[in-house]
Design a protein around this motif. Sequence first.
Motif, PDB file in Angstrom:
ATOM      1  N   ILE A 130       0.834  -1.204   0.000  1.00 24.18           N
ATOM      2  CA  ILE A 130       0.000   0.000   0.000  1.00 24.18           C
ATOM      3  C   ILE A 130       0.870   1.256   0.000  1.00 24.18           C
ATOM      4  O   ILE A 130       0.580   2.235  -0.700  1.00 24.18           O
ATOM      5  CB  ILE A 130      -0.948   0.008   1.219  1.00 24.18           C
ATOM      6  N   SER A 131       1.962   1.234   0.773  1.00 25.07           N
ATOM      7  CA  SER A 131       2.848   2.398   0.840  1.00 25.07           C
ATOM      8  C   SER A 131       3.388   2.751  -0.540  1.00 25.07           C
ATOM      9  O   SER A 131       3.480   3.930  -0.898  1.00 25.07           O
ATOM     10  CB  SER A 131       4.008   2.134   1.812  1.00 25.07           C
ATOM     11  N   ASP A 132       3.763   1.726  -1.309  1.00 25.21           N
ATOM     12  CA  ASP A 132       4.243   1.959  -2.675  1.00 25.21           C
ATOM     13  C   ASP A 132       3.220   2.747  -3.483  1.00 25.21           C
ATOM     14  O   ASP A 132       3.540   3.758  -4.118  1.00 25.21           O
ATOM     15  CB  ASP A 132       4.508   0.623  -3.377  1.00 25.21           C
ATOM     16  N   HIS A 133       1.976   2.287  -3.456  1.00 24.88           N
ATOM     17  CA  HIS A 133       0.947   2.906  -4.292  1.00 24.88           C
ATOM     18  C   HIS A 133       0.550   4.292  -3.789  1.00 24.88           C
ATOM     19  O   HIS A 133       0.222   5.173  -4.594  1.00 24.88           O
ATOM     20  CB  HIS A 133      -0.263   1.976  -4.403  1.00 24.88           C
ATOM     21  N   MET A 134       0.593   4.492  -2.488  1.00 24.68           N
ATOM     22  CA  MET A 134       0.317   5.834  -1.970  1.00 24.68           C
ATOM     23  C   MET A 134       1.458   6.794  -2.337  1.00 24.68           C
ATOM     24  O   MET A 134       1.229   7.964  -2.604  1.00 24.68           O
ATOM     25  CB  MET A 134       0.131   5.801  -0.457  1.00 24.68           C
ATOM     26  N   LEU A 135       2.666   6.262  -2.364  1.00 21.31           N
ATOM     27  CA  LEU A 135       3.814   7.080  -2.766  1.00 21.31           C
ATOM     28  C   LEU A 135       3.685   7.490  -4.233  1.00 21.31           C
ATOM     29  O   LEU A 135       3.976   8.627  -4.608  1.00 21.31           O
ATOM     30  CB  LEU A 135       5.110   6.309  -2.532  1.00 21.31           C
ATOM     31  N   TYR A 136       3.225   6.566  -5.077  1.00 26.78           N
ATOM     32  CA  TYR A 136       3.009   6.893  -6.483  1.00 26.78           C
ATOM     33  C   TYR A 136       1.980   8.027  -6.616  1.00 26.78           C
ATOM     34  O   TYR A 136       2.131   8.945  -7.421  1.00 26.78           O
ATOM     35  CB  TYR A 136       2.503   5.686  -7.261  1.00 26.78           C
ATOM     36  N   TYR A 158      14.984   6.444  -5.032  1.00 26.65           N
ATOM     37  CA  TYR A 158      14.222   7.459  -4.317  1.00 26.65           C
ATOM     38  C   TYR A 158      13.071   6.809  -3.551  1.00 26.65           C
ATOM     39  O   TYR A 158      12.850   7.106  -2.366  1.00 26.65           O
ATOM     40  CB  TYR A 158      13.681   8.503  -5.283  1.00 26.65           C
ATOM     41  N   LYS A 159      12.340   5.936  -4.224  1.00 26.97           N
ATOM     42  CA  LYS A 159      11.209   5.268  -3.576  1.00 26.97           C
ATOM     43  C   LYS A 159      11.670   4.484  -2.357  1.00 26.97           C
ATOM     44  O   LYS A 159      11.079   4.578  -1.274  1.00 26.97           O
ATOM     45  CB  LYS A 159      10.514   4.327  -4.566  1.00 26.97           C
ATOM     46  N   LEU A 197      18.999  10.025   3.082  1.00 28.51           N
ATOM     47  CA  LEU A 197      18.638  11.439   3.010  1.00 28.51           C
ATOM     48  C   LEU A 197      19.264  12.106   1.787  1.00 28.51           C
ATOM     49  O   LEU A 197      18.611  12.906   1.095  1.00 28.51           O
ATOM     50  CB  LEU A 197      19.114  12.142   4.284  1.00 28.51           C
ATOM     51  N   ALA A 198      20.518  11.782   1.507  1.00 23.69           N
ATOM     52  CA  ALA A 198      21.207  12.368   0.351  1.00 23.69           C
ATOM     53  C   ALA A 198      20.475  12.005  -0.944  1.00 23.69           C
ATOM     54  O   ALA A 198      20.331  12.844  -1.849  1.00 23.69           O
ATOM     55  CB  ALA A 198      22.651  11.889   0.310  1.00 23.69           C
ATOM     56  N   LYS A 199      20.010  10.760  -1.059  1.00 24.14           N
ATOM     57  CA  LYS A 199      19.291  10.322  -2.264  1.00 24.14           C
ATOM     58  C   LYS A 199      17.960  11.053  -2.406  1.00 24.14           C
ATOM     59  O   LYS A 199      17.593  11.494  -3.504  1.00 24.14           O
ATOM     60  CB  LYS A 199      19.056   8.816  -2.205  1.00 24.14           C
TER      61      LYS A 199
END
Length: 400
Positions: A130-136, A158-159, A197-199
């Motif tokens: 779910i986190s993946d899809h909310m991030l999208y 990044y993801k 954090l750098a990424k």
Amino acid sequence: MTFMGLPPEEVFKRITNLRNDYGDRVVITAFRRHILHTYKEEDIEIILSHSRNIKKGIAYRFMEPWLGTGLLISTGNKWHRRRKILTPAFHFDILKSFLKVFEEQSQSLVEALRQLNKEGTEVLDVIPFISDHMLYTICETAMGIKLDADKTETKVEYKKAILDIGAMVMERLTTFYLHSDFLFNLHPLGRRFAKSLAKVHSFADNVIMERKKAYDSGAVLNADNGEGKRRLALLDLLLESERKGEIDLEGIREEVNTFMFEGHDTTAIALSFGLMLLADHEEVQERIFEECKDIFSDSSHSISMSDLGEMKYLEAVIKEILRLYPSVPFIGREIVEDFMLGDIKVKKGSEVVVHIYDVQRRPELYPEPEAFKPERFLEADSRHSYAYVPFSAGPRNCIG
């Protein structure tokens, strides 16, 4: 009572049991810090409605290297300025333009589940999925880029980094000796945090600069929103504020990172708990399904705002999910001005923790508080206005 060495889930249990052991106001002393925990709606109203005690608790500073002092963390005049800039981004018409994104990403999520079913997947770890899809979804609405459609290494990194950072912040928060910046920076967790954090910052900075070039040249031509209008991202609205001199590029970076975090993490947690509750209550699933059939019949037309307005039972279900499992179970404040909490004086420099999770499970407010009963929110509401605060309340309520 000590929390040293306990895993996060055990810390959570102990904190939520404090009221049972000590009453509605509990003070914990930790490393010379005095932290008042409150559980009663009348106290919560006084705290959250205070016009000047809006400074977030000390724990929020663990996110400052990531988010800067954006809307979530800033205070005083800076917070007021940012709130004023960002409020128009949540105008009804702006949110309406995002509806197509929400629908497309929802369909993508369902299709991914169907594919897993075809592949014979019997057990799915719901939260990362779910986190993946909310991030999208938030990536497209906040920055105007399709993170799911591009599998380049930088986007994949990044993801992963943005998901990892959230977990590392929580681990630090519940590991008290890592509250020291010096110890944290030396610890392996601190070194991993710095790399992630750098990424995240590098990726966000590149997107902002590319979008700025396109915006300055008038070439912001997002995908059509289905109504013949261009689809603006939150970043575009921030760039317009930058053009007016209301915010600088560092401020844009702070707000983009803030909304990337707030926009995916809280929603993913709520949906994950919601799926769990629906799996346990098939009668609720069925009633939601029947409501959708009544609205859409056999039509496959795209969803509209008026359709959403008719989903009264689904709205009640969502409210009950957030009552039982608010995405942010506690809210912290660092007190900058003495105030009275009933018969006690809360002094400047102390900290206060508001227990949203606990107040929403008080039996005198919610009979059978542990039961999942969406119909509570279909009935006339006579509860105290601060008895249900999953999005906080008062001047510092959630902008979303």
